[in-house]
Design an enzyme around this catalytic site. Sequence first.
Site, short mmCIF file in Angstrom:
data_model
loop_
_atom_site.label_atom_id
_atom_site.label_comp_id
_atom_site.label_asym_id
_atom_site.label_seq_id
_atom_site.Cartn_x
_atom_site.Cartn_y
_atom_site.Cartn_z
N GLY A 7 -2.32 25.41 -1.89
CA GLY A 7 -1.25 24.90 -1.02
C GLY A 7 -1.82 23.89 -0.05
N GLY A 12 -2.16 24.43 5.09
CA GLY A 12 -3.37 24.46 4.27
C GLY A 12 -4.25 23.24 4.49
N THR A 87 6.74 29.67 2.00
CA THR A 87 7.50 30.91 1.86
C THR A 87 8.87 30.69 2.49
OG1 THR A 87 6.45 31.61 3.92
CG2 THR A 87 5.50 32.46 1.88
N GLU A 160 2.53 22.10 14.85
CA GLU A 160 2.46 20.74 14.33
C GLU A 160 2.46 19.75 15.49
OE1 GLU A 160 5.32 20.08 11.17
OE2 GLU A 160 4.90 22.08 10.42
N LEU A 216 4.81 37.23 12.92
CA LEU A 216 6.27 37.16 13.07
C LEU A 216 6.67 37.38 14.52
CD1 LEU A 216 7.65 39.18 9.99
CD2 LEU A 216 7.47 36.71 10.27
N CYS A 271 9.06 27.13 10.92
CA CYS A 271 8.68 28.52 11.15
C CYS A 271 9.66 29.37 11.93
CB CYS A 271 7.33 28.56 11.86
SG CYS A 271 6.01 28.06 10.77
N ARG A 341 11.67 19.42 9.01
CA ARG A 341 12.27 20.68 8.57
C ARG A 341 13.00 21.36 9.74
NH1 ARG A 341 7.22 23.23 5.40
NH2 ARG A 341 6.14 22.20 7.11
C1 UDX Z 1 3.12 26.92 5.78
C2 UDX Z 1 2.97 28.37 5.48
O1 UDX Z 1 2.35 28.57 4.29
C3 UDX Z 1 4.26 29.07 5.67
O2 UDX Z 1 4.20 30.41 5.39
C4 UDX Z 1 4.55 28.90 7.08
O3 UDX Z 1 5.57 29.74 7.53
C5 UDX Z 1 4.87 27.46 7.30
O4 UDX Z 1 3.74 26.74 7.03
P1 UDX Z 1 3.46 24.62 4.96
O5 UDX Z 1 2.00 24.35 4.83
O6 UDX Z 1 4.16 24.05 6.15
O7 UDX Z 1 3.70 26.17 4.90
O8 UDX Z 1 4.27 24.34 3.68
P2 UDX Z 1 4.27 23.06 2.78
O9 UDX Z 1 3.92 21.88 3.60
O10 UDX Z 1 5.55 23.14 2.05
O11 UDX Z 1 3.03 23.32 1.79
C6 UDX Z 1 2.97 24.24 0.78
C7 UDX Z 1 2.27 23.61 -0.42
O12 UDX Z 1 2.06 24.60 -1.43
C8 UDX Z 1 3.05 22.47 -1.08
O13 UDX Z 1 2.27 21.30 -1.10
C9 UDX Z 1 3.33 22.99 -2.50
O14 UDX Z 1 3.29 21.97 -3.48
C10 UDX Z 1 2.20 23.98 -2.69
N1 UDX Z 1 2.49 25.00 -3.72
C11 UDX Z 1 3.63 25.70 -3.68
C12 UDX Z 1 1.55 25.23 -4.72
O15 UDX Z 1 0.51 24.58 -4.77
N2 UDX Z 1 1.81 26.20 -5.64
C13 UDX Z 1 2.97 26.91 -5.65
O16 UDX Z 1 3.17 27.76 -6.52
C14 UDX Z 1 3.91 26.65 -4.63
C1 UDX Z 2 5.34 27.10 15.87
C2 UDX Z 2 4.38 27.95 16.71
O1 UDX Z 2 4.21 27.35 18.00
C3 UDX Z 2 3.05 28.09 16.00
O2 UDX Z 2 2.19 28.96 16.74
C4 UDX Z 2 3.29 28.66 14.62
O3 UDX Z 2 2.07 28.72 13.92
C5 UDX Z 2 4.27 27.80 13.85
O4 UDX Z 2 5.48 27.66 14.59
P1 UDX Z 2 5.67 24.50 15.44
O5 UDX Z 2 6.99 24.90 14.87
O6 UDX Z 2 4.79 23.60 14.66
O7 UDX Z 2 4.80 25.79 15.79
O8 UDX Z 2 5.92 23.77 16.85
P2 UDX Z 2 6.31 24.25 18.32
O9 UDX Z 2 5.54 23.44 19.27
O10 UDX Z 2 6.23 25.72 18.47
O11 UDX Z 2 7.82 23.78 18.46
C6 UDX Z 2 8.87 24.39 17.72
C7 UDX Z 2 10.21 23.84 18.19
O12 UDX Z 2 10.52 24.30 19.49
C8 UDX Z 2 10.26 22.31 18.28
O13 UDX Z 2 11.50 21.84 17.79
C9 UDX Z 2 10.11 22.05 19.75
O14 UDX Z 2 10.66 20.82 20.15
C10 UDX Z 2 10.87 23.22 20.33
N1 UDX Z 2 10.48 23.55 21.71
C11 UDX Z 2 9.20 23.93 21.99
C12 UDX Z 2 11.44 23.52 22.74
O15 UDX Z 2 12.59 23.19 22.49
N2 UDX Z 2 11.05 23.87 24.00
C13 UDX Z 2 9.79 24.25 24.31
O16 UDX Z 2 9.52 24.57 25.49
C14 UDX Z 2 8.82 24.28 23.27
#
Ligand code: UDX
Ligand code: UDX
Length: 452
Positions: A7, A12, A87, A160, A216, A271, A341
């Site tokens: 992944g 990853g 997932t 991110e 979670l 997430c 997303r």
């Molecule tokens: C991650 C975590 O894995 C997920 O559980 C978390 O909640 C969010 O972040 P993320 O890295 O953001 O996911 O997902 P994505 O960018 O969609 O990458 C997953 C990759 O796995 C894709 O590039 C997809 O092509 C690959 N994949 C998927 C495989 O190589 N094999 C598979 O069978 C399915």
């Molecule tokens: C989140 C968790 O922070 C990280 O630990 C986990 O591994 C993946 O999910 P991410 O979704 O990448 O990370 O970004 P994050 O900075 O948490 O922001 C999530 C969303 O909440 C964004 O849309 C952001 O704009 C929003 N946000 C964040 C608010 O609206 N207010 C805040 O004070 C903080």
Amino acid sequence: MKICCIGAGYVGGPTMAMIAHKCSGHTVTVVDINQSRIDAWNSDVLPIYEPGLDEIVKASRGKTLFFSTDIDTAIREADIIFMSVNTPTKTYGVGAGRAADLRYIEKCARKIAEVAENDKIVVEKSTLPVRTAESIKRILESNSKGRKFQILSNPEFLAEGTAVADLENPDRVLIGGDQTPDGLAAIQKLVDVYAQWVPTENILTTNVWSSELSKLTANAFLAQRISSINAISALCEATGANVDEVAHAIGTDSRIGPKFLKSSVGFGGSCFQKDILNLVYLCEHFGLPEVAAYWNGVIEMNDYQKHRFGRRIISTMFNTVSDKKIAVLGFAFKKDTNDTRESAAIYVCKDLIEEQANVSIYDPKVPEAQIRRDLGLAEDATAVTICDDAYEATKNAHAVLILTEWDEFKALDFKKIYDQMNLPAFLFDGRNLLDLDALRSIGFEATGIGRG
Ligand code: UDX
Ligand code: UDX
């Protein structure tokens, strides 16, 4: 050691790049079924945008860091295999709309069982429902042919937009494993990888289930803070209080703390919603409907906030946006990422398109094709125009919306923007990024979230 990661996504890719960057003694291979994604990782333009990522990938790529679609070889050679496939929320069958779709994880486990020739440590990097490790273990052991597999849970907490900084200096690394001699030895091997750069007191070890549930729970708590402050933002608008002032005032209480109290048009990202829905589903599954309803409220408040913003725009603009040009600045779910997303911008734009507005969108990093896909629009659909800069997007507009808090929006020449808009010129700041008083002195009818 040889490390493999299945992944090459937002989690990853950066995580493995950091391990390769910090552990020059190990070889790290990231594999993916998606050929074009792997090609991008091997090119000058990486498939994801993260500040600082280019540098660390380019420094190790071809030396200790490899990207490939040859999944079988990478598994066969690896001592440690990370599973970082997506997932998503299930869209079909039992638990649709809430449970996690584990088909990719299961496919990975079956693949490992099929091709592995010796003992492996298998690490869950993807966020998974509690007790998924048990299923992975059963799949691996049903076809073990004398090989021994240890399953560890090592959830990723990076956000991110700050992935590289978060990986370099994590608040903690969490590793869950079986509390048996073999399990503890596997935990230690993974601890040794992270200990190359993370202080050992920041590496926490637990049993597998605690680790899975902690991920979670962390996301649920973070999202809950945003829904809580967003709930208060609606009350601020009704009463004339300022939500930023309220957030600052409560955040100085050391028991509450100042972070994650920024009111917004709603949280997005891959997430929060997915993980809370998953938590809700688990609670229901275990016969805990009150607990499920409690956490579901966090999602309900977020949905309310996203649609409330759209309704406020329409009511402020004399109850109609039909045929009006609305400029949207920012489409990513937060700044410094090209990820859309679950971005709140998707929901706001859809609500406005439904009201027959002409929406013109500018985002510094999200490509046009992605925006069109997210909005479910055909290539030639005219309800939406995608622009190359903020000035083009706002030309002849009736309103400007700030939907992502990109730094470059703070540096825009709003006088110039005002001068080319239809009057009265409205501005709705969905991120509380801008100084409303300064905008009003230019002539804008400006409002923000939870601010008058
Ligand atoms: C991650 C975590 O894995 C997920 O559980 C978390 O909640 C969010 O972040 P993320 O890295 O953001 O996911 O997902 P994505 O960018 O969609 O990458 C997953 C990759 O796995 C894709 O590039 C997809 O092509 C690959 N994949 C998927 C495989 O190589 N094999 C598979 O069978 C399915
Ligand atoms: C989140 C968790 O922070 C990280 O630990 C986990 O591994 C993946 O999910 P991410 O979704 O990448 O990370 O970004 P994050 O900075 O948490 O922001 C999530 C969303 O909440 C964004 O849309 C952001 O704009 C929003 N946000 C964040 C608010 O609206 N207010 C805040 O004070 C903080």
